[in-house]
Motif scaffolding. Structure first.
Motif, short mmCIF file in Angstrom:
data_model
loop_
_atom_site.label_atom_id
_atom_site.label_comp_id
_atom_site.label_asym_id
_atom_site.label_seq_id
_atom_site.Cartn_x
_atom_site.Cartn_y
_atom_site.Cartn_z
N ALA A 35 49.14 62.88 72.00
CA ALA A 35 47.91 62.77 72.79
C ALA A 35 46.65 63.01 71.96
O ALA A 35 45.57 63.05 72.50
N SER A 36 46.78 63.17 70.66
CA SER A 36 45.64 63.41 69.77
C SER A 36 44.68 64.45 70.34
O SER A 36 43.51 64.18 70.59
N PRO A 37 45.17 65.68 70.60
CA PRO A 37 44.31 66.68 71.23
C PRO A 37 43.11 67.04 70.37
O PRO A 37 43.19 67.04 69.14
N PHE A 38 42.00 67.29 71.04
CA PHE A 38 40.82 67.77 70.35
C PHE A 38 40.18 68.86 71.18
O PHE A 38 40.37 68.94 72.39
N ASP A 54 44.58 57.47 75.79
CA ASP A 54 44.33 56.48 74.74
C ASP A 54 44.98 56.88 73.41
O ASP A 54 45.26 56.03 72.59
N GLY A 55 45.19 58.18 73.21
CA GLY A 55 45.81 58.65 71.98
C GLY A 55 47.33 58.57 71.99
O GLY A 55 47.97 58.76 70.97
N CYS A 56 47.90 58.29 73.15
CA CYS A 56 49.36 58.25 73.29
C CYS A 56 49.88 56.83 73.14
O CYS A 56 49.30 55.89 73.69
N SER A 63 53.97 61.74 79.16
CA SER A 63 54.06 63.13 78.71
C SER A 63 52.88 63.96 79.22
O SER A 63 53.03 65.15 79.49
N LEU A 64 51.71 63.36 79.36
CA LEU A 64 50.56 64.12 79.87
C LEU A 64 50.76 64.51 81.33
O LEU A 64 50.47 65.64 81.72
#
Length: 88
Positions: A35-38, A54-56, A63-64
């Motif tokens: 998920a490219s967490p930030f 968008d990151g998945c 998964s989110l």
């Protein structure tokens, strides 16, 4: 497609107050996971780790939702779990 309003009232004690929550200051991506967490500061002045669809990859987008449901189930049984918020 299901509209967000279709979910209103389906889960007891749920509030849909996230419509007012907005990211104001994004920080660099924390890791290169699905998920490219930030980390971000939102308009409520709280700091959040944000994960985006968008990151998945397509096969991992569920998964989110799974993380959100598991966190809710954990709260129901009194397990220690961090808070979750939805940010449109």
């Amino acid at each position: 497609m299901v509209d967000l309003a279709d979910w209103n009232g389906l889960i007891s004690e749920r509030t849909d107050d996230f419509d007012a929550l907005r990211v104001t200051v994004p920080a660099p991506v924390v890791s290169a996971s699905f998920a490219s967490p930030f980390r971000a500061l939102a308009n409520d002045n709280a700091s959040y780790f944000v994960k985006c669809l968008d990151g998945c990859p397509l096969h991992a987008r569920m998964s989110l939702a799974i993380e959100y449901v598991v966190a809710g189930a954990a709260r129901l049984i009194g397990a220690p779990v961090g808070g979750t918020r939805l940010v449109p």
